[in-house]
Design an enzyme around this catalytic site. Structure first.
Site, PDB file in Angstrom:
ATOM      1  CB  CYS A  79     -25.605  14.146  17.367  1.00  0.00           C
ATOM      2  SG  CYS A  79     -25.796  13.783  15.646  1.00  0.00           S
ATOM      3  CG  HIS A 169     -30.451  14.566  18.066  1.00  0.00           C
ATOM      4  ND1 HIS A 169     -29.828  15.706  18.479  1.00  0.00           N
ATOM      5  CD2 HIS A 169     -29.860  14.224  16.901  1.00  0.00           C
ATOM      6  CE1 HIS A 169     -28.906  16.062  17.618  1.00  0.00           C
ATOM      7  NE2 HIS A 169     -28.892  15.178  16.646  1.00  0.00           N
ATOM      8  CD  GLU A 171     -31.440  16.240  21.672  1.00  0.00           C
ATOM      9  OE1 GLU A 171     -31.125  15.117  22.125  1.00  0.00           O
ATOM     10  OE2 GLU A 171     -30.870  16.758  20.685  1.00  0.00           O
TER      11      GLU A 171
HETATM   12  N1  GLN Z   1     -23.220  16.041  11.205  1.00  0.00           N
HETATM   13  C1  GLN Z   1     -22.899  16.752  12.403  1.00  0.00           C
HETATM   14  C2  GLN Z   1     -21.392  16.792  12.644  1.00  0.00           C
HETATM   15  O1  GLN Z   1     -20.668  16.194  11.967  1.00  0.00           O
HETATM   16  C3  GLN Z   1     -23.583  16.136  13.604  1.00  0.00           C
HETATM   17  C4  GLN Z   1     -25.087  16.240  13.443  1.00  0.00           C
HETATM   18  C5  GLN Z   1     -25.852  16.409  14.699  1.00  0.00           C
HETATM   19  O2  GLN Z   1     -25.309  16.772  15.773  1.00  0.00           O
HETATM   20  N2  GLN Z   1     -27.150  16.247  14.594  1.00  0.00           N
HETATM   21  O3  GLN Z   1     -20.950  17.447  13.530  1.00  0.00           O
END
Ligand code: GLN
Length: 187
Positions: A79, A169, A171
């Site tokens: 992410c 994710h 995890e």
């Molecule tokens: N929206 C976050 C970003 O732009 C990422 C979200 C996440 O890591 N769950 O960094």
């Protein structure tokens, strides 16, 4: 084997819990000194990429970690971590490590309603549960980047050289096979 987990912001505790379950030693990377001992792989957790990017620079972690990634240290990025690795970020002038030739869109599913769960095919593993939280997706990849998973029309997992980057994710789900595949690359 020991895995370094970037622990300046975001969901690093969840990554530690997964490695505990898999009985893999890990260490938190919070400052330059933490880079002195050897580690065999690096996890860049989810969180807020803008905050992580700022802290990486303030804590003098950015350049040494970039050199390690460029020198083929295996990396698993989820992410916000995926955003940190991307060469281009839609609507943002200054990307971070730029070590994967691809283009990501942040908060690509919308800010509020952008969290969801699905099960999709993941290259060489099979169907994998995927939890998305204000997730990015990959808009374009260079043809040297392998696409590991898509959801609808969007790319949500890629591998490029030593780096695996995920919009979701793993995890947060009980299925540990995505982490296991990363650890296989580290050993
Ligand atoms: N929206 C976050 C970003 O732009 C990422 C979200 C996440 O890591 N769950 O960094």
């Amino acid at each position: 084997m020991k895995i370094g987990i970037l622990a300046v912001q975001g969901a690093f505790l969840e990554q530690e819990a997964v490695l505990n379950q898999l009985q893999i030693p890990w260490k938190e990377i919070r400052c330059e000194k933490d880079l002195q001992d050897h580690f065999d792989g690096l996890i860049l957790p989810g969180g807020e990429s803008t905050v992580q990017g700022k802290l990486l620079k303030e804590l003098h972690l950015f350049h040494p970690l970039l050199a390690m990634i460029q020198n083929d240290l295996p990396v698993l990025a989820t992410c916000a971590g995926m955003i940190l690795l991307s060469e281009k970020i839609d609507g943002q002038d200054s990307p971070y490590f730029k070590t994967i030739p691809m283009d990501v869109k942040r908060n690509a599913y919308g800010r509020q309603l952008g969290s969801f769960h699905t099960i999709q095919e993941y290259q060489t593993i099979g169907p994998v549960p995927m939890t998305f939280i204000r997730a990015p997706y990959v808009q374009n990849v260079d043809n040297r980047v392998s696409i590991l998973a898509t959801v609808g029309k969007h790319i949500v997992a890629v591998r490029y050289r030593n780096q695996t980057a995920l919009s979701f994710h793993p995890e947060l789900d009980k299925d540990l096979r995505v982490h296991q595949a990363f650890l296989d690359l580290c050993s």
